[in-house]
Design a protein around this motif. Structure first.
Motif, PDB file in Angstrom:
ATOM      1  N   THR A   1      11.536  15.513  -6.620  1.00  0.00           N
ATOM      2  CA  THR A   1      11.701  14.217  -5.982  1.00  0.00           C
ATOM      3  C   THR A   1      10.797  13.198  -6.651  1.00  0.00           C
ATOM      4  N   ASN A   2      11.016  11.934  -6.346  1.00  0.00           N
ATOM      5  CA  ASN A   2      10.124  10.853  -6.760  1.00  0.00           C
ATOM      6  C   ASN A   2       9.305  10.446  -5.530  1.00  0.00           C
ATOM      7  N   PRO A   3       8.066  10.912  -5.416  1.00  0.00           N
ATOM      8  CA  PRO A   3       7.310  10.656  -4.188  1.00  0.00           C
ATOM      9  C   PRO A   3       6.860   9.208  -4.068  1.00  0.00           C
ATOM     10  N   SER A   4       6.614   8.792  -2.847  1.00  0.00           N
ATOM     11  CA  SER A   4       6.007   7.490  -2.618  1.00  0.00           C
ATOM     12  C   SER A   4       4.600   7.491  -3.214  1.00  0.00           C
ATOM     13  N   PHE A   5       4.116   6.307  -3.540  1.00  0.00           N
ATOM     14  CA  PHE A   5       2.778   6.222  -4.135  1.00  0.00           C
ATOM     15  C   PHE A   5       2.031   5.009  -3.593  1.00  0.00           C
ATOM     16  N   VAL A   6       0.707   5.027  -3.813  1.00  0.00           N
ATOM     17  CA  VAL A   6      -0.173   3.935  -3.396  1.00  0.00           C
ATOM     18  C   VAL A   6      -0.551   3.145  -4.646  1.00  0.00           C
TER      19      VAL A   6
ATOM     20  N   LYS B   1      10.708  27.750  -0.501  1.00  0.00           N
ATOM     21  CA  LYS B   1      10.504  28.244  -1.870  1.00  0.00           C
ATOM     22  C   LYS B   1      10.729  27.163  -2.919  1.00  0.00           C
ATOM     23  N   VAL B   2      10.895  25.930  -2.485  1.00  0.00           N
ATOM     24  CA  VAL B   2      11.243  24.872  -3.429  1.00  0.00           C
ATOM     25  C   VAL B   2      10.095  24.636  -4.408  1.00  0.00           C
ATOM     26  N   ILE B   3      10.434  24.429  -5.665  1.00  0.00           N
ATOM     27  CA  ILE B   3       9.428  24.291  -6.716  1.00  0.00           C
ATOM     28  C   ILE B   3       8.720  22.941  -6.625  1.00  0.00           C
ATOM     29  N   GLY B   4       9.489  21.871  -6.525  1.00  0.00           N
ATOM     30  CA  GLY B   4       8.894  20.559  -6.278  1.00  0.00           C
ATOM     31  C   GLY B   4       8.421  19.824  -7.514  1.00  0.00           C
ATOM     32  N   LYS B   5       7.907  20.545  -8.507  1.00  0.00           N
ATOM     33  CA  LYS B   5       7.279  19.905  -9.658  1.00  0.00           C
ATOM     34  C   LYS B   5       8.136  20.053 -10.907  1.00  0.00           C
TER      35      LYS B   5
ATOM     36  N   CYS C   1       0.812  -1.220   0.000  1.00  0.00           N
ATOM     37  CA  CYS C   1       0.000   0.000   0.000  1.00  0.00           C
ATOM     38  C   CYS C   1       0.846   1.271   0.000  1.00  0.00           C
ATOM     39  N   VAL C   2       2.141   1.154   0.232  1.00  0.00           N
ATOM     40  CA  VAL C   2       3.061   2.284   0.104  1.00  0.00           C
ATOM     41  C   VAL C   2       4.318   1.773  -0.587  1.00  0.00           C
ATOM     42  N   VAL C   3       4.712   2.453  -1.660  1.00  0.00           N
ATOM     43  CA  VAL C   3       5.965   2.118  -2.342  1.00  0.00           C
ATOM     44  C   VAL C   3       6.780   3.395  -2.466  1.00  0.00           C
ATOM     45  N   LYS C   4       7.994   3.372  -1.942  1.00  0.00           N
ATOM     46  CA  LYS C   4       8.870   4.512  -2.086  1.00  0.00           C
ATOM     47  C   LYS C   4       9.130   4.759  -3.569  1.00  0.00           C
ATOM     48  N   GLY C   5       9.061   6.039  -3.973  1.00  0.00           N
ATOM     49  CA  GLY C   5       9.198   6.365  -5.385  1.00  0.00           C
ATOM     50  C   GLY C   5      10.534   5.955  -5.953  1.00  0.00           C
ATOM     51  N   PHE C   6      10.523   5.130  -6.990  1.00  0.00           N
ATOM     52  CA  PHE C   6      11.762   4.660  -7.600  1.00  0.00           C
ATOM     53  C   PHE C   6      11.995   5.270  -8.972  1.00  0.00           C
ATOM     54  N   THR C   7      11.042   6.040  -9.450  1.00  0.00           N
ATOM     55  CA  THR C   7      11.202   6.742 -10.722  1.00  0.00           C
ATOM     56  C   THR C   7      10.220   7.900 -10.731  1.00  0.00           C
ATOM     57  N   GLY C   8      10.212   8.691 -11.814  1.00  0.00           N
ATOM     58  CA  GLY C   8       9.329   9.846 -11.878  1.00  0.00           C
ATOM     59  C   GLY C   8       7.871   9.458 -11.749  1.00  0.00           C
TER      60      GLY C   8
ATOM     61  N   SER D   1       5.025  18.009  -5.702  1.00  0.00           N
ATOM     62  CA  SER D   1       5.759  16.828  -6.151  1.00  0.00           C
ATOM     63  C   SER D   1       4.855  15.628  -6.349  1.00  0.00           C
ATOM     64  N   ALA D   2       3.706  15.618  -5.678  1.00  0.00           N
ATOM     65  CA  ALA D   2       2.825  14.453  -5.653  1.00  0.00           C
ATOM     66  C   ALA D   2       1.683  14.552  -6.657  1.00  0.00           C
ATOM     67  N   GLU D   3       1.675  15.593  -7.474  1.00  0.00           N
ATOM     68  CA  GLU D   3       0.567  15.814  -8.406  1.00  0.00           C
ATOM     69  C   GLU D   3       0.961  15.503  -9.848  1.00  0.00           C
ATOM     70  N   VAL D   4      -0.003  14.985 -10.573  1.00  0.00           N
ATOM     71  CA  VAL D   4       0.070  14.862 -12.025  1.00  0.00           C
ATOM     72  C   VAL D   4      -1.244  15.404 -12.577  1.00  0.00           C
ATOM     73  N   ASN D   5      -1.143  16.432 -13.398  1.00  0.00           N
ATOM     74  CA  ASN D   5      -2.317  17.042 -14.014  1.00  0.00           C
ATOM     75  C   ASN D   5      -3.346  17.500 -12.981  1.00  0.00           C
ATOM     76  N   GLY D   6      -2.835  18.022 -11.852  1.00  0.00           N
ATOM     77  CA  GLY D   6      -3.717  18.562 -10.831  1.00  0.00           C
ATOM     78  C   GLY D   6      -4.370  17.542  -9.930  1.00  0.00           C
ATOM     79  N   ARG D   7      -3.981  16.294 -10.040  1.00  0.00           N
ATOM     80  CA  ARG D   7      -4.531  15.230  -9.190  1.00  0.00           C
ATOM     81  C   ARG D   7      -3.389  14.595  -8.394  1.00  0.00           C
ATOM     82  N   TYR D   8      -3.701  14.157  -7.186  1.00  0.00           N
ATOM     83  CA  TYR D   8      -2.697  13.495  -6.352  1.00  0.00           C
ATOM     84  C   TYR D   8      -2.616  12.012  -6.714  1.00  0.00           C
ATOM     85  N   PHE D   9      -1.481  11.633  -7.281  1.00  0.00           N
ATOM     86  CA  PHE D   9      -1.168  10.233  -7.515  1.00  0.00           C
ATOM     87  C   PHE D   9      -0.012   9.780  -6.618  1.00  0.00           C
ATOM     88  N   GLY D  10       0.586  10.710  -5.898  1.00  0.00           N
ATOM     89  CA  GLY D  10       1.659  10.391  -4.971  1.00  0.00           C
ATOM     90  C   GLY D  10       1.319  10.913  -3.586  1.00  0.00           C
ATOM     91  N   LEU D  11       2.062  10.442  -2.608  1.00  0.00           N
ATOM     92  CA  LEU D  11       1.965  10.975  -1.251  1.00  0.00           C
ATOM     93  C   LEU D  11       2.903  12.173  -1.149  1.00  0.00           C
TER      94      LEU D  11
END
Length: 452
Positions: free
Chosen positions: A317-322, A395-399, A106-113, A144-154
């Motif tokens: 960063t490569n965020p963790s994901f579900v 001030k970090v951009i993150g994305k 249920c949690v995987v540390k991000g290993f890629t983008g 860092s956890a968003e793609v196209n305005g939706r949260y796919f990462g933690l």
């Protein structure tokens, strides 16, 4: 930045919103991938005990202690920690698991983008549960956890870049420490005349270039209706190209490799390099390995372009994901929230060194800088260095979108960057070659895109 293994074929369409089928974004090739079974070893809700879920993370220093503290802190969830040998091992094992349809963690540390993970059809859309708790995280962590305005990462910690300058060298040469990239170019010839390089550009590591492109507003990948838009030659990237090409052409840089750490540290320590961009976690290595320049260094905020002083600070960063198939994404979020609390941060302390995992994912990490700034490296007080770190984090951009095939194109960028740094081609030619590689790769994978 380490080289990542090449990616696998994308087969699952990415949807921008489950509630908006008409606007579905088919960002990868049509087809099907075996869907993993659900459960993750979890107990049924209300079934007489806490819900147990699996988490994959290869950090053996702090994460096991945070997991133990989380499990002891409440009765709703239990995390079972699985420790892959490395980033690469996690990716290989996860790809095999998703292909076989086995029970997923249920949690995987991000290993890629994250965009690659989403394009593969691996990550759940967890927007609904994250939205209610997003105030617990910094703006960079959320981005860092968003793609196209939706949260796919933690929301995950994004390590902001700042700069370490050899103040003794600047004072000796008699030039001011630059606050903008234009000022850095202006003082570079004066430093070189005194035998001092302005930056170090390792031939295997284009991460500094990516950072400048990010800060300059580059968008190498974007979602454009039902396809990807690819543009490695946009205005922001061209600005970064021009900056680095001037440094290379005028021989204002060194090319010490990160593959030989002793030689790298010795060169940085020699007084022949003026500026070292870094993140907070690099400070300890410099403090341990520098012999003659301790106390000569000062921490300064990352330069910006003069006409964009509020552009933000590089960091991604490569965020963790579900993963899809996890029945209890709320358990993953509960763990992420706990790790961002004072109790969770305290639990991350390394029993041997006493160091904590710096909480880059929270809005104000001021209280935790004392433990990450090493003694003796800087000429100014540790508290002052800590202020630079915190200001950078805030001030970090993150994305920075990395597209659906990051694992394929990043090694190509490394190769092309190395040739450009060695003077075998221009940086523009390098980026043109990488863009051609990307379009060919996407064609081969049946992924729709436009260029420009």
């Amino acid at each position: 930045m380490r080289t990542h293994p090449r990616g696998v074929r994308s087969t699952i369409p990415l949807r921008a919103s489950a509630a908006a089928a008409a606007g579905a974004l088919l960002l990868s090739a049509c087809g099907s991938t075996p869907q993993p079974s659900t459960g993750s070893g979890a107990s049924a809700a209300g079934g007489g005990g806490p819900v147990t879920v699996e988490m994959w993370d290869w950090d053996t220093t702090s994460v096991p202690h945070v997991v133990a503290a989380f499990n002891a802190s409440q009765q709703d969830y239990r995390i079972k920690l699985v420790t892959p040998a490395s980033n690469e091992a996690a990716q290989t094992n996860f790809q095999n698991l998703m292909a076989s349809g086995g029970p997923v963690p249920c949690v995987v540390k991000g290993f890629t983008g994250l965009t690659s993970v989403v394009a593969e059809g691996w990550a759940q859309d967890i927007t609904d549960i994250v939205k209610a708790k997003e105030a617990a995280f910094s703006s960079g962590a959320r981005a860092s956890a968003e793609v196209n305005g939706r949260y796919f990462g933690l929301p995950s910690g994004v390590d902001a870049q700042f700069m370490m300058v050899n103040k003794a060298v600047y004072d000796k040469v008699g030039v001011p420490v630059p606050k903008t990239w234009e000022e850095l170019l202006a003082v570079a010839p004066k430093l070189k005349a005194a035998g001092v390089d302005s930056l170090n550009l390792p031939g295997e590591d284009p991460s500094g270039f990516i950072n400048m492109a990010q800060q300059s507003g580059a968008e190498w990948f974007a979602i454009d209706g039902d396809r990807w838009r690819v543009n490695l030659l946009d205005k922001g990237t061209l600005r970064a190209i021009d900056f680095y090409q001037k440094l290379i052409d005028n021989d204002w840089v060194s090319n010490e490799t990160y593959k030989d750490r002793p030689a790298l540290y010795a060169y940085f320590d020699s007084g022949k390099l003026a500026n070292v961009p870094l993140a907070w976690w690099s400070m300890g290595g410099y403090a341990t390995n520098f012999k003659q320049s301790k106390g000569d260094w000062a921490a300064v905020t990352n330069p910006t372009w003069a006409d964009t002083p509020d552009a933000g600070v590089p960091g991604r960063t490569n965020p963790s994901f579900v993963p899809k198939g996890c029945e209890h994404p709320e358990a993953a979020l509960a763990y992420a929230l706990f790790a961002a609390t004072p109790d969770g941060i305290a639990a991350s302390k390394d029993p041997e060194s006493g160091a904590i995992a710096f909480p880059a994912q929270i809005a104000d990490p001021s209280a935790y800088t004392e433990g990450i700034v090493p003694d003796g490296l800087f000429g100014e007080p540790k508290a002052q260095v800590g202020k630079i770190v915190v200001a950078s984090q805030q001030k970090v951009i993150g994305k920075f979108e990395t597209g659906p095939d990051y694992n394929a194109w990043f090694p190509e960028l490394q190769d092309q960057w190395g040739k450009a740094v060695a003077g075998k081609q221009t940086l523009r030619q390098a980026l043109e070659n990488v863009q051609q590689f990307i379009t060919s790769d996407l064609d081969g994978k049946g992924i729709s895109y436009t260029v420009g």
